[in-house]
Motif scaffolding. Sequence first.
Motif, PDB file in Angstrom:
ATOM      1  N   TRP A  50      -9.135   2.493   1.067  1.00  0.00           N
ATOM      2  CA  TRP A  50      -8.198   1.581   0.390  1.00  0.00           C
ATOM      3  C   TRP A  50      -8.321   1.752  -1.114  1.00  0.00           C
ATOM      4  O   TRP A  50      -9.430   1.818  -1.653  1.00  0.00           O
ATOM      5  CB  TRP A  50      -8.494   0.128   0.756  1.00  0.00           C
ATOM      6  CG  TRP A  50      -8.084  -0.224   2.159  1.00  0.00           C
ATOM      7  CD1 TRP A  50      -8.921  -0.387   3.229  1.00  0.00           C
ATOM      8  CD2 TRP A  50      -6.754  -0.459   2.632  1.00  0.00           C
ATOM      9  NE1 TRP A  50      -8.183  -0.707   4.349  1.00  0.00           N
ATOM     10  CE2 TRP A  50      -6.853  -0.758   4.021  1.00  0.00           C
ATOM     11  CE3 TRP A  50      -5.495  -0.450   2.038  1.00  0.00           C
ATOM     12  CZ2 TRP A  50      -5.737  -1.049   4.813  1.00  0.00           C
ATOM     13  CZ3 TRP A  50      -4.382  -0.730   2.829  1.00  0.00           C
ATOM     14  CH2 TRP A  50      -4.508  -1.025   4.197  1.00  0.00           C
ATOM     15  N   THR A  51      -7.185   1.808  -1.799  1.00  0.00           N
ATOM     16  CA  THR A  51      -7.204   1.844  -3.264  1.00  0.00           C
ATOM     17  C   THR A  51      -7.145   0.417  -3.778  1.00  0.00           C
ATOM     18  O   THR A  51      -6.717  -0.496  -3.073  1.00  0.00           O
ATOM     19  CB  THR A  51      -5.991   2.620  -3.806  1.00  0.00           C
ATOM     20  OG1 THR A  51      -4.800   2.043  -3.266  1.00  0.00           O
ATOM     21  CG2 THR A  51      -6.070   4.083  -3.437  1.00  0.00           C
ATOM     22  N   ASP A  92      -2.795   7.531  -7.774  1.00  0.00           N
ATOM     23  CA  ASP A  92      -3.685   7.422  -6.614  1.00  0.00           C
ATOM     24  C   ASP A  92      -4.482   8.723  -6.472  1.00  0.00           C
ATOM     25  O   ASP A  92      -3.909   9.786  -6.250  1.00  0.00           O
ATOM     26  CB  ASP A  92      -2.812   7.153  -5.372  1.00  0.00           C
ATOM     27  CG  ASP A  92      -3.601   7.217  -4.071  1.00  0.00           C
ATOM     28  OD1 ASP A  92      -4.849   7.203  -4.125  1.00  0.00           O
ATOM     29  OD2 ASP A  92      -2.953   7.277  -3.011  1.00  0.00           O
ATOM     30  N   ALA A 119       2.565  -5.345  -9.940  1.00  0.00           N
ATOM     31  CA  ALA A 119       1.363  -6.195  -9.922  1.00  0.00           C
ATOM     32  C   ALA A 119       1.232  -6.991 -11.220  1.00  0.00           C
ATOM     33  O   ALA A 119       0.149  -7.124 -11.787  1.00  0.00           O
ATOM     34  CB  ALA A 119       0.133  -5.313  -9.687  1.00  0.00           C
ATOM     35  N   ILE A 146      -5.906  -2.710  -6.437  1.00  0.00           N
ATOM     36  CA  ILE A 146      -4.647  -3.161  -7.021  1.00  0.00           C
ATOM     37  C   ILE A 146      -4.915  -3.460  -8.484  1.00  0.00           C
ATOM     38  O   ILE A 146      -5.873  -4.179  -8.754  1.00  0.00           O
ATOM     39  CB  ILE A 146      -4.132  -4.445  -6.357  1.00  0.00           C
ATOM     40  CG1 ILE A 146      -3.876  -4.219  -4.880  1.00  0.00           C
ATOM     41  CG2 ILE A 146      -2.885  -4.922  -7.030  1.00  0.00           C
ATOM     42  CD1 ILE A 146      -3.133  -5.366  -4.232  1.00  0.00           C
ATOM     43  N   PRO A 147      -4.136  -3.018  -9.470  1.00  0.00           N
ATOM     44  CA  PRO A 147      -3.003  -2.112  -9.308  1.00  0.00           C
ATOM     45  C   PRO A 147      -3.431  -0.643  -9.181  1.00  0.00           C
ATOM     46  O   PRO A 147      -4.469  -0.269  -9.733  1.00  0.00           O
ATOM     47  CB  PRO A 147      -2.222  -2.296 -10.613  1.00  0.00           C
ATOM     48  CG  PRO A 147      -2.913  -3.372 -11.399  1.00  0.00           C
ATOM     49  CD  PRO A 147      -4.273  -3.517 -10.840  1.00  0.00           C
ATOM     50  N   THR A 148      -2.624   0.138  -8.485  1.00  0.00           N
ATOM     51  CA  THR A 148      -2.694   1.602  -8.513  1.00  0.00           C
ATOM     52  C   THR A 148      -1.270   2.116  -8.352  1.00  0.00           C
ATOM     53  O   THR A 148      -0.681   1.964  -7.276  1.00  0.00           O
ATOM     54  CB  THR A 148      -3.536   2.169  -7.342  1.00  0.00           C
ATOM     55  OG1 THR A 148      -4.851   1.617  -7.390  1.00  0.00           O
ATOM     56  CG2 THR A 148      -3.638   3.692  -7.429  1.00  0.00           C
ATOM     57  N   ASP A 175       0.852  -1.190   0.000  1.00  0.00           N
ATOM     58  CA  ASP A 175       0.000   0.000   0.000  1.00  0.00           C
ATOM     59  C   ASP A 175       0.891   1.245   0.000  1.00  0.00           C
ATOM     60  O   ASP A 175       2.105   1.150   0.098  1.00  0.00           O
ATOM     61  CB  ASP A 175      -0.930   0.006   1.227  1.00  0.00           C
ATOM     62  CG  ASP A 175      -0.159   0.084   2.539  1.00  0.00           C
ATOM     63  OD1 ASP A 175       0.876  -0.598   2.649  1.00  0.00           O
ATOM     64  OD2 ASP A 175      -0.565   0.834   3.438  1.00  0.00           O
ATOM     65  N   HIS A 202       2.184  -9.031  -2.847  1.00  0.00           N
ATOM     66  CA  HIS A 202       1.103  -8.034  -2.831  1.00  0.00           C
ATOM     67  C   HIS A 202       1.712  -6.631  -2.949  1.00  0.00           C
ATOM     68  O   HIS A 202       2.422  -6.172  -2.040  1.00  0.00           O
ATOM     69  CB  HIS A 202       0.341  -8.187  -1.514  1.00  0.00           C
ATOM     70  CG  HIS A 202      -0.820  -7.266  -1.357  1.00  0.00           C
ATOM     71  ND1 HIS A 202      -2.061  -7.541  -1.878  1.00  0.00           N
ATOM     72  CD2 HIS A 202      -0.933  -6.076  -0.728  1.00  0.00           C
ATOM     73  CE1 HIS A 202      -2.900  -6.566  -1.567  1.00  0.00           C
ATOM     74  NE2 HIS A 202      -2.234  -5.652  -0.872  1.00  0.00           N
ATOM     75  N   HIS A 203       1.458  -5.956  -4.048  1.00  0.00           N
ATOM     76  CA  HIS A 203       2.018  -4.615  -4.277  1.00  0.00           C
ATOM     77  C   HIS A 203       1.206  -3.920  -5.356  1.00  0.00           C
ATOM     78  O   HIS A 203       0.810  -4.533  -6.335  1.00  0.00           O
ATOM     79  CB  HIS A 203       3.489  -4.722  -4.724  1.00  0.00           C
ATOM     80  CG  HIS A 203       4.244  -3.432  -4.609  1.00  0.00           C
ATOM     81  ND1 HIS A 203       4.270  -2.495  -5.616  1.00  0.00           N
ATOM     82  CD2 HIS A 203       5.009  -2.927  -3.597  1.00  0.00           C
ATOM     83  CE1 HIS A 203       5.013  -1.451  -5.219  1.00  0.00           C
ATOM     84  NE2 HIS A 203       5.466  -1.696  -4.011  1.00  0.00           N
ATOM     85  N   ARG A 204       0.970  -2.625  -5.167  1.00  0.00           N
ATOM     86  CA  ARG A 204       0.084  -1.916  -6.102  1.00  0.00           C
ATOM     87  C   ARG A 204       0.739  -1.508  -7.412  1.00  0.00           C
ATOM     88  O   ARG A 204       0.057  -1.130  -8.350  1.00  0.00           O
ATOM     89  CB  ARG A 204      -0.533  -0.700  -5.391  1.00  0.00           C
ATOM     90  CG  ARG A 204      -1.721  -1.108  -4.533  1.00  0.00           C
ATOM     91  CD  ARG A 204      -2.194   0.000  -3.627  1.00  0.00           C
ATOM     92  NE  ARG A 204      -3.426  -0.406  -2.946  1.00  0.00           N
ATOM     93  CZ  ARG A 204      -3.514  -1.362  -2.030  1.00  0.00           C
ATOM     94  NH1 ARG A 204      -2.446  -2.039  -1.684  1.00  0.00           N
ATOM     95  NH2 ARG A 204      -4.675  -1.662  -1.472  1.00  0.00           N
TER      96      ARG A 204
END
Length: 715
Positions: free
Chosen positions: A282-283, A292, A530, A285-287, A199, A525-527
């Motif tokens: 929360w945004t 953002d 991804a 995934i992906p962002t 995040d 887990h990574h925006r």
Amino acid sequence: MSAFDSVRRHGRPLATALLASSLLLDGLLATPAAAAGTTAVRVNQVGYLPDGPKRATVVTSSTQSLTWQLRSASGTVVASGSTVPRGADAPSGQSVQLADFSSYQGTGTGYVLSVDGSDSDPFDIRADLYDGLRSDAMAFFYHQRSGIAIDASLVGSAYARPAGHLGVSPNKGDTSVPCQSGVCDYTQDVRGGWYDAGDQGKYVVNGGISTWLVVNSFERAQRAGTDAALGDSTLRVPERGNGVPDVLDEARWELEFLMRMQVPAGKPYAGMAFHKIHDAAWTGIPTRPDQDAQPRELHRPSTAATLNLAATAAQCARVFRPYDSAFADRCLAAARRAWTAAQANPAMYAPDSDSTGGGAYGDSQVTDEFYWAAAELYATTGESTYRDAVTSSSWHTSAGAFTPYGFGWADTAALGRLTLATVPNGLPASDLARIRASVVSAADGHLSTMAGQGYAVPIPKDGYFWGSNSEAADNAVVMAVAGELTGDARYRAGVLESMDYLLGRNAIGQSYVTGYGERSSHNQHHRFWAHQLDASLPNPPAGSLAGGPDSALQDPVAQEKLAGCAPAACYIDDIGSYSTNEVAINWNAPLAWLAAYAADRPSGGGSPQPTASCAVTYKVDNAWSDGFTATVTVKNTGTSAVDGWRLNWNYPGGQRVTSAWNATVTQSGADVVARNADWNRAIAPGATVSFGVEGSLSGSNPSPTAFALDGNACD
Ligand code: 9MR
């Protein structure tokens, strides 16, 4: 604090994990290979150091000892031996045997260990095994930087991206951030820093432990004489070539952010630190960070965040002093302000419930943060107020400062102990000895945890909670410091076997570090990284550590895919499994620390320096109204020869060294360091070396009382 408290604070339901492990104790339920009844040979998929331990774990239903063969890349058998059956291994739920090929010290690439017709993944044996990871694990922090474009020339075009959160649309930006409703009526510029994890939140609490570890990796290397490996132009940072060690350049990016999180003078709670800043919701995934569009908000100041700021800014003042004294002064002023503010507001706790749009990092037990901050402030300034705060803290004597479950963002007393054990300070010798013994005894506990397991993991079977890989890595840091304090090679072996665990010698044959090992995690887990969700995006860069097994199954993917897993096997390399497979700064920080340690080759063979044992006399030979001369005599009271030395002390009365003979002496603030001349670098056991200093005075001339030889306090 009890071990149970520590576990509870990490949010892991103890009962669930115990139940899972006891149900799966026997049998071979954890992995497909094992379930089929075949043999699996688990190794460090990157390899082994020639002078390090070399063990593999063999998953097999056989209860008889088996033959192992080590084959070189050309297929030649270069060593062979017999495995040692162990039987049921509780954390993995597997039946295992151990193969030990440590006595083989040849070097090369493409080795394979074969047992019972099964081959391990190929691996190397070489002294430079960890050189790449030292740089990659540290580069993670540059990748995570907020408020600066990530430069293709440093990271390659796949990882380049525009600056995030600088106020360029659609970002709302971190340049003028309002508080959550009712918290403050102004905005604050909190640009910069590192994104926490997958995040894009920025949390002072977690930033604190991560920064401390990054800077501490440099302090550790300085003591070992290997800091040049982290020096200027060694890492991929834009500040290369500025004369400052790159690892400190990277830490400064976060330190500047942490100081921006301090409530300004004249406002309510001035000097406190806002707990965190992140998106209002929360945004998805992906962002990518620059895409953002969520509003960003500052959350209420907390005592824990304020003390994280005090601790890291005090450490900053100590370590940056020789490179940038103005920055060191600024850090120290921020640390002092934070300490005072935390004392005035000792119970502003961040709640566990505040987790919309970002993590909570809730903590309602902050006496350990007080201890850590006091220890850093004391080690940096030597002032009695901070010493009293250290010695009057229950954490100074508590057996709970180190637990089998390691330290972490919520449990920071161990950080204070590690600093007091290694940074020269004026605590009485008996107190120092006790502090150091506590580090060694914690490390002994980790070694014994490892010895009781088939995979030699430095965490207990009920310790597989969210971010368990950081627990393993943090415990390995403690073992490394114990090795430094004692010179005992068993601790270095424990560190290297912890690396084996992270790099593939584990229940699921998984290297948790991207790009290191045949089967390494790459869908964390990574925006932005991804790739699993959008093929145009990259996988995480090499050197990114996954959180690791979490037996509490705290996300929907883990719940669906991992039901019934043995604790050490509760992991899935899926981008949706944030509770087992996220990256985070507090996980990569100990990885980078350990990679730098494992890459060290201080004396050609990679052994740690033996611990110096010493006695120092300081004799004022002459004093006049504004000056003095003194002779310093160092005796080697140990049993091994010293070859090359560094003696530290500080002047309590504002004295300044103006010249020296028979040693090179430099001074920064009150801190003085004397280094040997060429001709007196060796001090045989029982022998002495003397050198002289001339200095200036303003008023009194109190003699220094505490000396440290190569980081070890002298009598
Ligand atoms: O590392 C944190 C872990 O100890 C907690 O149990 C978990 C749930 O609160 O949160 C972890 O930290 C996450 C943070 O809240 C938000 N950014 C990602 C962090 C790593 O998953």
